[in-house]
Design a protein around this motif. Structure first.
Motif, PDB file in Angstrom:
ATOM      1  N   ALA A  84       0.851  -1.193   0.000  1.00  0.00           N
ATOM      2  CA  ALA A  84       0.000   0.000   0.000  1.00  0.00           C
ATOM      3  C   ALA A  84       0.884   1.239   0.000  1.00  0.00           C
ATOM      4  CB  ALA A  84      -0.910   0.018   1.229  1.00  0.00           C
ATOM      5  N   PRO A  85       0.501   2.273  -0.755  1.00  0.00           N
ATOM      6  CA  PRO A  85       1.328   3.483  -0.812  1.00  0.00           C
ATOM      7  C   PRO A  85       1.380   4.201   0.528  1.00  0.00           C
ATOM      8  CG  PRO A  85      -0.775   3.844  -1.918  1.00  0.00           C
ATOM      9  CD  PRO A  85      -0.709   2.380  -1.588  1.00  0.00           C
ATOM     10  N   ARG A  86       2.533   4.734   0.843  1.00  0.00           N
ATOM     11  CA  ARG A  86       2.676   5.542   2.055  1.00  0.00           C
ATOM     12  C   ARG A  86       1.984   6.886   1.869  1.00  0.00           C
ATOM     13  NH1 ARG A  86       6.602   3.769   5.622  1.00  0.00           N
ATOM     14  NH2 ARG A  86       8.005   2.136   4.833  1.00  0.00           N
ATOM     15  N   ALA A  87       1.416   7.397   2.957  1.00  0.00           N
ATOM     16  CA  ALA A  87       0.819   8.724   2.903  1.00  0.00           C
ATOM     17  C   ALA A  87       1.882   9.767   2.590  1.00  0.00           C
ATOM     18  CB  ALA A  87       0.118   9.047   4.216  1.00  0.00           C
ATOM     19  N   VAL A  88       3.066   9.604   3.169  1.00  0.00           N
ATOM     20  CA  VAL A  88       4.200  10.495   2.912  1.00  0.00           C
ATOM     21  C   VAL A  88       5.396   9.623   2.557  1.00  0.00           C
ATOM     22  CG1 VAL A  88       5.723  12.269   3.831  1.00  0.00           C
ATOM     23  CG2 VAL A  88       3.327  12.202   4.547  1.00  0.00           C
ATOM     24  N   PRO A  89       5.880   9.673   1.322  1.00  0.00           N
ATOM     25  CA  PRO A  89       7.032   8.851   0.937  1.00  0.00           C
ATOM     26  C   PRO A  89       8.250   9.153   1.802  1.00  0.00           C
ATOM     27  CG  PRO A  89       5.960   9.778  -1.009  1.00  0.00           C
ATOM     28  CD  PRO A  89       5.343  10.445   0.182  1.00  0.00           C
ATOM     29  N   LEU A  90       9.045   8.099   2.039  1.00  0.00           N
ATOM     30  CA  LEU A  90      10.263   8.266   2.825  1.00  0.00           C
ATOM     31  C   LEU A  90      11.424   8.797   1.986  1.00  0.00           C
ATOM     32  CD1 LEU A  90      10.211   5.000   4.978  1.00  0.00           C
ATOM     33  CD2 LEU A  90       9.325   7.270   5.562  1.00  0.00           C
ATOM     34  N   GLY A  91      11.293   8.701   0.685  1.00  0.00           N
ATOM     35  CA  GLY A  91      12.356   9.145  -0.207  1.00  0.00           C
ATOM     36  C   GLY A  91      11.972   8.901  -1.652  1.00  0.00           C
ATOM     37  N   PRO A  92      12.893   9.147  -2.583  1.00  0.00           N
ATOM     38  CA  PRO A  92      12.594   8.954  -4.004  1.00  0.00           C
ATOM     39  C   PRO A  92      12.544   7.474  -4.355  1.00  0.00           C
ATOM     40  CG  PRO A  92      14.891   9.539  -3.708  1.00  0.00           C
ATOM     41  CD  PRO A  92      14.262   9.642  -2.352  1.00  0.00           C
ATOM     42  N   PRO A  93      11.873   7.106  -5.450  1.00  0.00           N
ATOM     43  CA  PRO A  93      11.849   5.710  -5.876  1.00  0.00           C
ATOM     44  C   PRO A  93      13.241   5.224  -6.255  1.00  0.00           C
ATOM     45  CG  PRO A  93      10.909   7.126  -7.564  1.00  0.00           C
ATOM     46  CD  PRO A  93      11.112   7.986  -6.357  1.00  0.00           C
ATOM     47  N   LYS A  94      13.468   3.942  -6.102  1.00  0.00           N
ATOM     48  CA  LYS A  94      14.789   3.376  -6.341  1.00  0.00           C
ATOM     49  C   LYS A  94      15.079   3.171  -7.819  1.00  0.00           C
ATOM     50  CE  LYS A  94      17.682  -0.575  -5.024  1.00  0.00           C
ATOM     51  NZ  LYS A  94      17.775  -1.800  -4.172  1.00  0.00           N
ATOM     52  N   PHE A  95      14.053   2.842  -8.606  1.00  0.00           N
ATOM     53  CA  PHE A  95      14.273   2.457  -9.994  1.00  0.00           C
ATOM     54  C   PHE A  95      13.755   3.476 -11.007  1.00  0.00           C
ATOM     55  CE2 PHE A  95      14.102  -1.459  -7.545  1.00  0.00           C
ATOM     56  CZ  PHE A  95      15.252  -2.095  -7.952  1.00  0.00           C
ATOM     57  N   SER A  96      12.674   4.180 -10.682  1.00  0.00           N
ATOM     58  CA  SER A  96      12.047   5.077 -11.658  1.00  0.00           C
ATOM     59  C   SER A  96      12.868   6.340 -11.844  1.00  0.00           C
ATOM     60  CB  SER A  96      10.631   5.455 -11.216  1.00  0.00           C
ATOM     61  OG  SER A  96       9.835   4.299 -11.108  1.00  0.00           O
ATOM     62  N   THR A  97      12.882   6.843 -13.078  1.00  0.00           N
ATOM     63  CA  THR A  97      13.497   8.132 -13.373  1.00  0.00           C
ATOM     64  C   THR A  97      12.439   9.207 -13.319  1.00  0.00           C
ATOM     65  OG1 THR A  97      13.163   7.766 -15.735  1.00  0.00           O
ATOM     66  CG2 THR A  97      15.290   7.094 -14.802  1.00  0.00           C
TER      67      THR A  97
END
Length: 237
Positions: free
Chosen positions: A200-213
């Motif tokens: 499930a998506p976080r309400a507030v991301p902890l950081g940028p995605p690892k793979f997506s540009t």
């Protein structure tokens, strides 16, 4: 109970007031909580006596409806019947328009806080190559960023079902890689020849995605999560 009849809930402490708008009426706290059709205001209240609560929530006791209406108008406010089935009916002195606005605003804020997730599915094979894994991981990241839940499914075929440990490690790897964007809502579980987990998506991301540009990619075409397990995907084995 006929449609539109009030529903009451009591508390031993105090009376709290509100007003009905549209099809629903709710007191947030206090002695009465009513779900009813819109209630009567000012000259629409034709009973002789009412129990009155002022704009600050203080009980003023029982008085003639005419006197209560005069008191409300003298304060530049409205007399709002909030509990018509009480004996005598309970009325609130207040700003009818302001109450309506505040209730509508509260309802709107509540709807904003409610998050509706659509479940999407990303399918993997237990012997997936690194390049194909990264492609699937980017797909999962984009779907999570769009607000969807992700069902990550490992499909076992033939004798692969004897190597479920490989599938579990792959799901654990995906969960770890998605940590900046997602939480594990359902741990890995084996059902038939498929093993899956739900992110499930976080309400507030902890950081940028690892793979997506951050630029230059197309949105993937993803099947709904209830697709049949025997449908083929493009993963390399």
């Amino acid at each position: 109970m006929p449609s539109g009849d009030p529903v009451f809930m009591r508390s031993p402490r105090r009376v709290s007031c509100g007003v009905a708008f549209g099809d629903l009426f709710l007191f947030p706290t206090g002695e009465y909580a009513i779900a009813a059709r819109p209630l009567r205001v000012n000259d629409q209240i034709r009973i002789r006596q009412v129990r009155v609560i002022d704009d600050d929530g203080q009980q003023l006791g029982i008085m003639a409806t005419e006197d209560a209406l005069s008191r409300a108008r003298g304060a530049g406010l409205d007399l709002i019947e909030i509990s018509p089935n009480a004996q005598p009916p309970v009325c609130k002195i207040g700003d009818h328009g302001r109450m309506k606005y505040e209730l509508q605003k509260k309802e709107k804020d509540t709807r904003k806080k409610q998050r509706h997730f659509e479940l999407k599915e990303v399918k993997l094979r237990p012997k997936i190559e690194q390049h194909d894994y990264e492609t699937k991981a980017r797909m999962a990241e984009r779907l999570l960023q769009d607000g969807s839940k992700i069902k990550v499914t490992i499909m076992f075929r033939g004798r692969e079902i004897t190597y479920t440990a490989f599938g579990k490690r792959l799901l654990d790897r995906m969960a770890e890689d998605m940590t900046p964007l997602a939480i594990v809502e359902r741990e890995a579980k084996l059902e038939g020849k498929n093993m899956f987990m739900i992110l499930a998506p976080r309400a507030v991301p902890l950081g940028p995605p690892k793979f997506s540009t951050t630029h230059g990619h197309e949105k993937p075409t993803v099947e709904p999560a209830d697709t049949h397990s025997d449908e083929r995907m493009t993963d390399s084995v």
